[in-house]
Write a protein that holds these residues in place. Structure first.
Motif, PDB file in Angstrom:
ATOM      1  N   ASP A 155       6.632 -43.905  91.360  1.00  0.00           N
ATOM      2  CA  ASP A 155       6.373 -43.080  90.177  1.00  0.00           C
ATOM      3  C   ASP A 155       7.073 -41.740  90.370  1.00  0.00           C
ATOM      4  N   VAL A 156       7.363 -41.056  89.268  1.00  0.00           N
ATOM      5  CA  VAL A 156       8.047 -39.757  89.369  1.00  0.00           C
ATOM      6  C   VAL A 156       7.071 -38.576  89.370  1.00  0.00           C
ATOM      7  N   ASP A 157       5.841 -38.796  88.896  1.00  0.00           N
ATOM      8  CA  ASP A 157       4.874 -37.686  88.830  1.00  0.00           C
ATOM      9  C   ASP A 157       4.222 -37.491  90.193  1.00  0.00           C
ATOM     10  N   MET A 158       5.087 -37.284  91.203  1.00  0.00           N
ATOM     11  CA  MET A 158       4.681 -37.300  92.605  1.00  0.00           C
ATOM     12  C   MET A 158       5.472 -36.247  93.367  1.00  0.00           C
ATOM     13  N   LYS A 159       4.929 -35.814  94.503  1.00  0.00           N
ATOM     14  CA  LYS A 159       5.725 -34.981  95.407  1.00  0.00           C
ATOM     15  C   LYS A 159       5.480 -35.404  96.846  1.00  0.00           C
ATOM     16  N   PHE A 160       6.528 -35.259  97.668  1.00  0.00           N
ATOM     17  CA  PHE A 160       6.380 -35.527  99.093  1.00  0.00           C
ATOM     18  C   PHE A 160       5.780 -34.280  99.739  1.00  0.00           C
ATOM     19  N   ASN A 161       4.843 -34.501 100.655  1.00  0.00           N
ATOM     20  CA  ASN A 161       4.094 -33.402 101.258  1.00  0.00           C
ATOM     21  C   ASN A 161       4.093 -33.524 102.784  1.00  0.00           C
ATOM     22  N   ASP A 162       4.635 -34.627 103.297  1.00  0.00           N
ATOM     23  CA  ASP A 162       4.762 -34.842 104.743  1.00  0.00           C
ATOM     24  C   ASP A 162       5.749 -36.002 104.940  1.00  0.00           C
ATOM     25  N   GLN A 163       6.100 -36.272 106.204  1.00  0.00           N
ATOM     26  CA  GLN A 163       7.127 -37.269 106.494  1.00  0.00           C
ATOM     27  C   GLN A 163       6.821 -38.663 105.926  1.00  0.00           C
ATOM     28  N   VAL A 164       7.801 -39.223 105.232  1.00  0.00           N
ATOM     29  CA  VAL A 164       7.768 -40.631 104.831  1.00  0.00           C
ATOM     30  C   VAL A 164       9.078 -41.218 105.350  1.00  0.00           C
ATOM     31  N   GLY A 165       8.993 -41.975 106.427  1.00  0.00           N
ATOM     32  CA  GLY A 165      10.208 -42.427 107.098  1.00  0.00           C
ATOM     33  C   GLY A 165      10.320 -43.931 107.209  1.00  0.00           C
ATOM     34  N   VAL A 166      11.137 -44.373 108.169  1.00  0.00           N
ATOM     35  CA  VAL A 166      11.455 -45.801 108.276  1.00  0.00           C
ATOM     36  C   VAL A 166      10.262 -46.654 108.689  1.00  0.00           C
ATOM     37  N   GLU A 167       9.157 -46.007 109.095  1.00  0.00           N
ATOM     38  CA  GLU A 167       7.942 -46.775 109.423  1.00  0.00           C
ATOM     39  C   GLU A 167       7.445 -47.583 108.224  1.00  0.00           C
ATOM     40  N   ILE A 168       7.841 -47.194 107.004  1.00  0.00           N
ATOM     41  CA  ILE A 168       7.344 -47.919 105.820  1.00  0.00           C
ATOM     42  C   ILE A 168       8.169 -49.176 105.531  1.00  0.00           C
ATOM     43  N   LEU A 169       9.357 -49.281 106.129  1.00  0.00           N
ATOM     44  CA  LEU A 169      10.285 -50.345 105.718  1.00  0.00           C
ATOM     45  C   LEU A 169       9.916 -51.693 106.323  1.00  0.00           C
ATOM     46  N   SER A 170      10.062 -52.720 105.508  1.00  0.00           N
ATOM     47  CA  SER A 170       9.775 -54.092 105.911  1.00  0.00           C
ATOM     48  C   SER A 170      10.291 -54.982 104.799  1.00  0.00           C
ATOM     49  N   ASP A 171      10.261 -56.295 104.970  1.00  0.00           N
ATOM     50  CA  ASP A 171      10.775 -57.185 103.926  1.00  0.00           C
ATOM     51  C   ASP A 171      10.111 -56.911 102.573  1.00  0.00           C
ATOM     52  N   LEU A 172       8.788 -56.772 102.603  1.00  0.00           N
ATOM     53  CA  LEU A 172       8.040 -56.569 101.350  1.00  0.00           C
ATOM     54  C   LEU A 172       6.823 -55.713 101.654  1.00  0.00           C
ATOM     55  N   PHE A 173       6.739 -54.543 101.036  1.00  0.00           N
ATOM     56  CA  PHE A 173       5.559 -53.715 101.307  1.00  0.00           C
ATOM     57  C   PHE A 173       4.888 -53.208 100.034  1.00  0.00           C
ATOM     58  N   GLY A 174       3.562 -53.081 100.138  1.00  0.00           N
ATOM     59  CA  GLY A 174       2.748 -52.528  99.072  1.00  0.00           C
ATOM     60  C   GLY A 174       1.900 -51.405  99.654  1.00  0.00           C
ATOM     61  N   THR A 175       1.144 -50.736  98.779  1.00  0.00           N
ATOM     62  CA  THR A 175       0.388 -49.557  99.210  1.00  0.00           C
ATOM     63  C   THR A 175      -1.047 -49.640  98.717  1.00  0.00           C
ATOM     64  N   LEU A 176      -1.991 -49.299  99.594  1.00  0.00           N
ATOM     65  CA  LEU A 176      -3.397 -49.320  99.205  1.00  0.00           C
ATOM     66  C   LEU A 176      -3.662 -48.238  98.157  1.00  0.00           C
ATOM     67  N   HIS A 177      -4.308 -48.613  97.075  1.00  0.00           N
ATOM     68  CA  HIS A 177      -4.659 -47.643  96.028  1.00  0.00           C
ATOM     69  C   HIS A 177      -5.682 -46.670  96.606  1.00  0.00           C
ATOM     70  N   LYS A 261       4.146 -55.647 105.206  1.00  0.00           N
ATOM     71  CA  LYS A 261       3.644 -54.364 105.710  1.00  0.00           C
ATOM     72  C   LYS A 261       2.845 -53.729 104.582  1.00  0.00           C
ATOM     73  N   ILE A 262       1.842 -52.936 104.944  1.00  0.00           N
ATOM     74  CA  ILE A 262       1.018 -52.281 103.922  1.00  0.00           C
ATOM     75  C   ILE A 262       0.900 -50.801 104.261  1.00  0.00           C
ATOM     76  N   LEU A 263       1.135 -49.957 103.286  1.00  0.00           N
ATOM     77  CA  LEU A 263       1.037 -48.519 103.512  1.00  0.00           C
ATOM     78  C   LEU A 263      -0.390 -48.056 103.227  1.00  0.00           C
ATOM     79  N   SER A 264      -0.896 -47.211 104.114  1.00  0.00           N
ATOM     80  CA  SER A 264      -2.237 -46.646 103.930  1.00  0.00           C
ATOM     81  C   SER A 264      -2.189 -45.629 102.789  1.00  0.00           C
ATOM     82  N   PRO A 265      -3.357 -45.140 102.359  1.00  0.00           N
ATOM     83  CA  PRO A 265      -3.355 -44.145 101.271  1.00  0.00           C
ATOM     84  C   PRO A 265      -2.710 -42.806 101.652  1.00  0.00           C
ATOM     85  N   GLU A 266      -2.295 -42.647 102.923  1.00  0.00           N
ATOM     86  CA  GLU A 266      -1.501 -41.464 103.279  1.00  0.00           C
ATOM     87  C   GLU A 266      -0.239 -41.413 102.417  1.00  0.00           C
ATOM     88  N   TYR A 267       0.203 -42.602 101.993  1.00  0.00           N
ATOM     89  CA  TYR A 267       1.464 -42.730 101.249  1.00  0.00           C
ATOM     90  C   TYR A 267       1.271 -42.712  99.739  1.00  0.00           C
TER      91      TYR A 267
END
Ligand code: 2GW
Ligand code: MN
Length: 297
Positions: A155-177, A261-267
């Motif tokens: 989404d675009v209504d977002m801002k980065f506030n801390d590191q988001v790096g290659v730890e998120i990368l995988s074949d297919l990833f989603g994020t916990l709401h 891979k699944i991203l925690s709500p930190e993301y």
């Protein structure tokens, strides 16, 4: 990708060894029952991951839609991405918009590019949100497959506030709401009407994933977005629209195509939800929006 990994040889690196009897986090689930890691602060070593990724010289694509008034979110989005997103790696920002002249010029670090992709606007906001699946699948096979290894779709209504790096990368990833990571299955807001292609029965479902950040290899993102778009079109023909638009279809997809891979709500955090103890970092934050002012045409 596996072949690439086998050719990587790490240099001598100094770090504290992993401890079998002292898991880094005991307060959160670190692994799904299908052995996909759930990414939380403290569970990975960025130095190792960055060294491995650096040797592959891959590019990451970050896709974002800014249709109509949502172009106002681009400046902060891009500036904070330059500070925190995939620092030290090659990045292509793909900005889908109907107002190319209103895309702000933001200073970019080396190896990072902005690509503006002009697309049409749809009168209904639900359509704007859902049509992202169609455009992502189209551009994945037309363009992204030739330019990047991974896609991160946000989404675009977002801002980065801390590191988001290659730890998120995988074949297919989603994020916990962020609103549902502690919820029971029965409270997940999946589509519950069997008439919709996004239907999920009440006795199924692992997590409730948020539509605002997902990704993977271009091939996997292509498969996901194509399937979700097709399901949305079937619903449309049947005169039904899923309760949370493409987010509902994404949740259906992840139920039967388990993310690797699944991203925690930190993301994907929203400060309206407070600051729970388990949240060590708030990496990607919802920007408060004045719904009435921003959402009207
Ligand atoms: C206009 C009026 C009402 C709602 C959205 C829009 C709108 C959205 C727009 O005028 N222009 C535009 O570019 N968008 C894009 O759609 C933009 O990228 C935005 O971030 C995205 C989703 O809309 P958003 O962020 O206003 O909705 P949220 O924050 O409530 O998003 C959640 O729910 C959506 C579906 O209802 C999506 O699943 C989204 O991924 C979720 O985060
Ligand atoms: Mn949003």
């Amino acid at each position: 990708i596996l072949e690439d990994l086998l050719q990587i040889e790490l240099p001598r690196m100094i770090y504290t060894k992993p401890q079998i009897l002292k898991p880094p986090r005991c307060d959160v689930l670190m692994m799904t029952p299908w052995f996909a890691p759930i990414v939380w602060e403290g569970t990975y070593n960025s130095e190792i991951l960055n060294e491995q990724f650096q040797q592959r010289n891959d590019t990451v694509g970050l896709t974002v839609f800014a249709i109509k008034k949502y172009v106002v979110f681009l400046k902060t989005f891009l500036e904070t991405a330059e500070t925190y997103f995939m620092v030290g790696h090659r990045v292509n920002y793909y900005i889908f918009t109907d107002r190319p002249e209103e895309v702000p010029k933001v200073a970019l670090k080396e190896g990072r590019n902005v690509v503006v992709l002009q697309v049409q606007n749809y009168p209904r906001w639900q359509e704007i949100s859902m049509r992202r699946m169609e455009m992502l699948s189209y551009f994945s096979q037309q363009r992204f497959i030739n330019e990047v290894s991974y896609l991160v779709c946000v989404d675009v209504d977002m801002k980065f506030n801390d590191q988001v790096g290659v730890e998120i990368l995988s074949d297919l990833f989603g994020t916990l709401h962020p609103g549902f990571y502690t919820a029971e299955r029965r409270s997940f807001t999946y589509e519950r009407r069997p008439a919709s292609q996004a239907y999920v029965p009440s006795d199924e479902g692992d997590f409730y994933y948020m539509g605002s950040i997902f990704g993977g290899t271009v091939k996997e993102v292509y498969k996901l977005t194509k399937k979700c778009h097709e399901a949305i079109m079937v619903d449309k023909a049947n005169g039904i629209e899923a309760i949370w638009q493409e987010e509902s279809h994404l949740n259906k997809y992840f139920l039967y195509h388990k993310p690797t891979k699944i991203l925690s709500p930190e993301y994907m955090w929203d400060d309206n939800l407070g600051r729970p103890e388990i949240l060590k970092k708030r990496r990607f934050l919802a920007v408060p929006k004045n719904h009435a002012a921003i959402r009207n045409k």
